[in-house]
Design a protein around this motif. Sequence first.
Motif, PDB file in Angstrom:
ATOM      1  N   UNK A 542       0.837  -1.196   0.000  1.00  0.00           N
ATOM      2  CA  UNK A 542       0.000   0.000   0.000  1.00  0.00           C
ATOM      3  C   UNK A 542       0.869   1.242   0.000  1.00  0.00           C
ATOM      4  N   UNK A 543       0.288   2.356  -0.424  1.00  0.00           N
ATOM      5  CA  UNK A 543       1.053   3.605  -0.469  1.00  0.00           C
ATOM      6  C   UNK A 543       0.237   4.771   0.050  1.00  0.00           C
ATOM      7  N   UNK A 544       0.925   5.765   0.609  1.00  0.00           N
ATOM      8  CA  UNK A 544       0.259   6.942   1.163  1.00  0.00           C
ATOM      9  C   UNK A 544       1.132   8.170   0.938  1.00  0.00           C
ATOM     10  N   UNK A 545       0.498   9.309   0.686  1.00  0.00           N
ATOM     11  CA  UNK A 545       1.210  10.582   0.535  1.00  0.00           C
ATOM     12  C   UNK A 545       1.061  11.384   1.820  1.00  0.00           C
ATOM     13  N   UNK A 546       2.193  11.857   2.327  1.00  0.00           N
ATOM     14  CA  UNK A 546       2.230  12.614   3.579  1.00  0.00           C
ATOM     15  C   UNK A 546       2.711  14.040   3.300  1.00  0.00           C
ATOM     16  N   UNK A 547       2.384  14.944   4.217  1.00  0.00           N
ATOM     17  CA  UNK A 547       2.815  16.324   4.070  1.00  0.00           C
ATOM     18  C   UNK A 547       3.222  16.916   5.413  1.00  0.00           C
ATOM     19  N   UNK A 548       3.900  18.063   5.329  1.00  0.00           N
ATOM     20  CA  UNK A 548       4.327  18.780   6.528  1.00  0.00           C
ATOM     21  C   UNK A 548       4.093  20.265   6.319  1.00  0.00           C
ATOM     22  N   UNK A 549       3.481  20.891   7.311  1.00  0.00           N
ATOM     23  CA  UNK A 549       3.349  22.349   7.321  1.00  0.00           C
ATOM     24  C   UNK A 549       3.968  22.845   8.615  1.00  0.00           C
ATOM     25  N   UNK A 550       4.956  23.756   8.490  1.00  0.00           N
ATOM     26  CA  UNK A 550       5.699  24.229   9.656  1.00  0.00           C
ATOM     27  C   UNK A 550       5.696  25.753   9.666  1.00  0.00           C
ATOM     28  N   UNK A 551       5.201  26.310  10.760  1.00  0.00           N
ATOM     29  CA  UNK A 551       5.196  27.761  10.965  1.00  0.00           C
ATOM     30  C   UNK A 551       5.908  28.050  12.271  1.00  0.00           C
ATOM     31  N   UNK A 552       7.163  28.517  12.201  1.00  0.00           N
ATOM     32  CA  UNK A 552       7.943  28.732  13.413  1.00  0.00           C
ATOM     33  C   UNK A 552       8.206  27.398  14.094  1.00  0.00           C
ATOM     34  N   UNK A 553       7.858  27.333  15.380  1.00  0.00           N
ATOM     35  CA  UNK A 553       8.021  26.086  16.122  1.00  0.00           C
ATOM     36  C   UNK A 553       6.796  25.183  16.000  1.00  0.00           C
ATOM     37  N   UNK A 554       5.710  25.708  15.449  1.00  0.00           N
ATOM     38  CA  UNK A 554       4.493  24.907  15.278  1.00  0.00           C
ATOM     39  C   UNK A 554       4.573  24.133  13.965  1.00  0.00           C
ATOM     40  N   UNK A 555       4.215  22.868  14.033  1.00  0.00           N
ATOM     41  CA  UNK A 555       4.165  22.088  12.800  1.00  0.00           C
ATOM     42  C   UNK A 555       3.117  20.997  12.939  1.00  0.00           C
ATOM     43  N   UNK A 556       2.676  20.480  11.801  1.00  0.00           N
ATOM     44  CA  UNK A 556       1.740  19.369  11.790  1.00  0.00           C
ATOM     45  C   UNK A 556       2.083  18.471  10.618  1.00  0.00           C
ATOM     46  N   UNK A 557       2.043  17.162  10.863  1.00  0.00           N
ATOM     47  CA  UNK A 557       2.276  16.169   9.815  1.00  0.00           C
ATOM     48  C   UNK A 557       0.909  15.710   9.323  1.00  0.00           C
ATOM     49  N   UNK A 558       0.708  15.761   8.029  1.00  0.00           N
ATOM     50  CA  UNK A 558      -0.594  15.471   7.434  1.00  0.00           C
ATOM     51  C   UNK A 558      -0.564  14.129   6.708  1.00  0.00           C
ATOM     52  N   UNK A 559      -1.588  13.329   6.920  1.00  0.00           N
ATOM     53  CA  UNK A 559      -1.755  12.055   6.225  1.00  0.00           C
ATOM     54  C   UNK A 559      -2.721  12.224   5.062  1.00  0.00           C
ATOM     55  N   UNK A 560      -2.385  11.617   3.923  1.00  0.00           N
ATOM     56  CA  UNK A 560      -3.252  11.641   2.740  1.00  0.00           C
ATOM     57  C   UNK A 560      -3.530  13.080   2.306  1.00  0.00           C
ATOM     58  N   UNK A 603       7.420   9.123   9.460  1.00  0.00           N
ATOM     59  CA  UNK A 603       7.476   7.742   8.973  1.00  0.00           C
ATOM     60  C   UNK A 603       6.580   6.827   9.811  1.00  0.00           C
ATOM     61  N   UNK A 604       6.522   7.062  11.123  1.00  0.00           N
ATOM     62  CA  UNK A 604       5.657   6.257  11.988  1.00  0.00           C
ATOM     63  C   UNK A 604       4.186   6.503  11.642  1.00  0.00           C
ATOM     64  N   UNK A 605       3.841   7.760  11.374  1.00  0.00           N
ATOM     65  CA  UNK A 605       2.470   8.096  11.008  1.00  0.00           C
ATOM     66  C   UNK A 605       2.111   7.496   9.648  1.00  0.00           C
ATOM     67  N   UNK A 606       3.079   7.495   8.743  1.00  0.00           N
ATOM     68  CA  UNK A 606       2.851   6.904   7.422  1.00  0.00           C
ATOM     69  C   UNK A 606       2.629   5.399   7.522  1.00  0.00           C
ATOM     70  N   UNK A 607       3.327   4.744   8.439  1.00  0.00           N
ATOM     71  CA  UNK A 607       3.148   3.301   8.613  1.00  0.00           C
ATOM     72  C   UNK A 607       1.735   2.983   9.083  1.00  0.00           C
ATOM     73  N   UNK A 608       1.223   3.778  10.020  1.00  0.00           N
ATOM     74  CA  UNK A 608      -0.145   3.548  10.501  1.00  0.00           C
ATOM     75  C   UNK A 608      -1.145   3.718   9.358  1.00  0.00           C
ATOM     76  N   UNK A 609      -0.915   4.723   8.535  1.00  0.00           N
ATOM     77  CA  UNK A 609      -1.821   4.949   7.403  1.00  0.00           C
ATOM     78  C   UNK A 609      -1.723   3.809   6.392  1.00  0.00           C
ATOM     79  N   UNK A 610      -0.510   3.333   6.155  1.00  0.00           N
ATOM     80  CA  UNK A 610      -0.302   2.242   5.192  1.00  0.00           C
ATOM     81  C   UNK A 610      -1.037   0.978   5.638  1.00  0.00           C
TER      82      UNK A 610
END
Length: 826
Positions: A542-560, A603-610
Motif C-alpha cells: 500500500x502507499x500513502x502521501x504525507x505532508x508537513x506544514x511548519x510555521x515557526x516552532x508549530x508544525x503538523x504532519x498530514x496524512x493523505x 514515517x511512523x504516522x505513514x506506517x499507521x496509514x499504510x
Amino acid sequence: MAVATQRVTTVSATVGGREITFETGKLAKQADGAVLVRSGDTMVLATAQGRTEAREGADFFPLTVDVEERMYAAGKIPGGFFKREGRPTERAILTARMIDRPIRPLWPKGFRNEVQVICTVLSADLVTAHDILCINGASAALMISPLPFIGPVGAVRIGRIDGELAVNPTLPDLEESALDLIVVGTKEGLTMVEAGAEEVPEDTLLEALELAHREIVKLCEAQDDLRRQVGKAKWLDASLTEELDSQHGEEIRRRIAADGLREAGAIVEEILPELSMDSTEEDVTRQMVRSSLASIIEQERLAAIEAPVRQQFEDDLRALTEAEQDSKELKSAKRHLLFDRIIETVELPFPAGPATVDGDAPAVKDSLTKSYVKKAAEAIYKELVRRKIAVEKRRPDGRGAEEIRPIECEVSVSPRTHGSALFTRGQTQIMTLLTLGTAKEGQRIDDLSLEEERRYMHHYNFPPYSVGETGFMRGPKRRDIGHGALAQRALEPMIPNLEEFPYTIRLVSETLESNGSSSMGSVCGSTLALQDAGVPIKAPVGGIAMGLVKEGDDYVILTDIQGAEDHLGDMDFKVAGSRDGITALQMDIKITGVTQEIMSNALAQAKRAREFILDKMAEVLPESRGQLAAHAPRISTVKIDPEQIGLVIGKGGETIRALEADHDVQIDIEEDGTILIYATEGEKADSAIAAIESLTKTPEVGDTYTGKVVKTTQFGAFVELKKGTDGLLHVSNVGPGRVGHIEDVIGRGDVLDVLVQEVDKDRGRIGLKLIAKHENGNLVQPEELIERAKDAPPREREERPPRRDGGGGRGRGGGGRGRGGGRDRD
C-alpha cells in the motif's frame, strides 16, 4: 555569455572510500558554468546556462534539466535501426528529475530567468553510477556560474549489503543490495530522497539518512572550495541586493507612492542606462546588477499592494479557506469570484492606472497592477491556510491530521484483461489493468546500466480530464514516467521470480481522477490487479502521501494530502510498503529545519496509514487468486540437461518447430536448460511437456514407450523410442513362444508398445520387450502374435556374417542411436 578562461582547477572529495573530482576550466568554457565530474572511469560533463533577462510574463521559474546518455560512454553502438541516440532513455529522464527536484527550490524568490542544465555522460565504466555524478556536477556548475543558485547540494547513494549500510556502492554491489537510497541535501539538511527497498524498516531508513547527510557535507564543502577559486560574480547577490536597497530602496518606494507600480520601474533605466556603442566593459559589468534591482522592485511592489489587500479583504480570504470542503466546481467558482472582486475593487494608496477622461471616476487598473493584486491575494491566502493547518490544527477540508479520505476498492472491472482493479480514495481514482505475456515480450534495455531485460513493467497515464482540463495527448510526460517508475519500484520486491512465475508482467495505471497522490493510488490499485490476475506476490503493498506544514516552532504532519496541501506545504513525501517494511520512498523537502524527530514521527504516522489502507484492500481481495484468468496465457516450465538443448531444437530448428505445430504452443529455451512452454490451454501445455520429457529422458529399465519400427533384421526389430534413440526388440522377446523371423509378425512402420528391460550404457545397447502391437486401432497382445507366427510360411535361413573376432554365435542384443546408445538406420 561567460568569459572563457584557460585555467584548469580541480577539487576532490572522498565519499564512501572513493574519490570524486570536480574539474573546470578545460571543457565547455563558453558556458556560464561547466564542470567535469569523475569517479573511477565514469565521467560526466555538467553545464549550466542562463539568460540575463527574465522571461516576460512568466509566473514560474523556467528551469530545464536534461541528461544525455551517450552510448559511446560504455563502448556501445545504439541498438535498433537508427544508430544514434534519439529521445532520452527512461533512466536519463528519471535522473533529470532527480536533479531538478532538489535544485528548483534553491533560487531567489521571484527569479524568472531561463536556466538550462545539461549533463552529458562521457564515460561509463558500469561500476560507478553516473546519476550521482550528474546531480553533484549540476550543482557544481551552477555554483561557479553567475546564476543566483542558493546552493550547493550534494548527492550520495546508500545501499544495504549483507545487513550493513554502504555509501555509494558499485553497480555490481547494488544488484545484491536490499536498499537503493539516493539522498540529496545541503549542509543544513536534506532536500530530496528517492528510495527502493526490500521491506526495510523505518529505523534503518532513518539511520541511512543520517549517514548520507554526513557524506553530503563533504561534497558541499568541495563545491564551495571550487566556487571560492573560480566562481563568477552572481547576477543576483544577497550582499549586493542589500547594498542597492540601502541606496535606492527609499526612492523606489517614493516612486511607487507617487507614480504607481508601472511607472516606478523606470528607475532601473535611470540607474543603469542602456548600452550604446560608446559603452565600456565596466558598463557591461554594471548591467549584472539589473537582476538585483529587479528583485528589489518586485519586493517593494508586492509590499505596497499587500497591505491594502490584507486590510480590506483578509476576512473574505479567511472565509475562502473553508471552501476546501466544497465540491471542486463550487470551490473554483468562489475563488474566482472573490479574486476578481479583490482585483477590481481594492483601493490602493497610489495611482493604479491611467486616469479617466472626466477625472472623477476611479482609474482603471493597468495589467501590471492587477497581476500584483492577484499575487498579493494569493500570498495572503497561502499564509492563512498554512496558519490554519500548523497553528490552529485544522485542515482545509475539515479532516484530522491522520484522517484518510474514504476508500473504495473493486477488482475484475475489465472483463478481457488478465487482471484489473479500481482504487478510489477521495477525489483520486486509479484504474490499473494487467497483462501477462511470454518471456519474449519483456523489454530490452539499451542504456548505460547493467540491466539488459525487464520482465515487470509499470506504466502510468495522466490524461487532462482527470483534473477537469483539456490538453494535448502526445505521449507520456516526464512526470508520468517518474510516477510509473515510483510505482514499479514499490512493487518490484514483491514480484515472484522467473522460476516461480515465468511470465512477463505489464501494469498500466490510468488516472481517472486526481486530487492528491495518484502515484500512491497506482501502487494500491496495482497490488489489487496483481492479486486479481493470480500473480503470487509475496505480500500486498500500500502507499500513502504525507505532508508537513511548519510555521515557526508549530508544525503538523498530514496524512493523505490533497492538491492544495501539497502545493502549500513544506514537505511532500510518498511512502509505499508492506506491513513488514518500506519498499519505496520519495521525499521533497522545501525548507531547512526538518529535524530527525519530525522525520521519525512522519514515517511512523505513514506506517499507521499504510496498514489502514492494506486492511481496506484486504476486505476486497485478501490474497492472490488461485488460478489465472480463463483467457490468460498458460506458461509451464520443464528443466532439461543443457547438453540436450540441441536435441530439442533439432537440425535447423526442425524439432522445436514440429513440437510447436503439433501441440499449438510457443516454446522458449534458456541457456541453463529451462524450457518455457506458452499455451492458451493447459492440456496443450501438458502434451507438449510430455513430448519434451519423452524426447530428453534417458531410457531406463522399466520405462515404457510407444514407438515406430524403423528397421527389421533376422534377429529382431529396431524401435524408435524417441528422436535419435532406438532400442532392439529381439525375436525372443516378442512373446511367450518362438518366432522364426521377426517379419512374420512385425514389419517396418508398425507401432509398438514396448518395455525397456536392459540398458547397457557401456556398449550402447537398449533391449526391449513387447507389450502390445497397434493394429487398426486395436492392441494385439504378444500371445496372439505368437499364434500367428506358427502359421507363417517357412523362410530360407539366411547365412550370418562371420563375427569380427572370428567366432560365430548370436548377433548383438540391441542398440540405440544418439545418447541412448545406438546404430545408424539404413
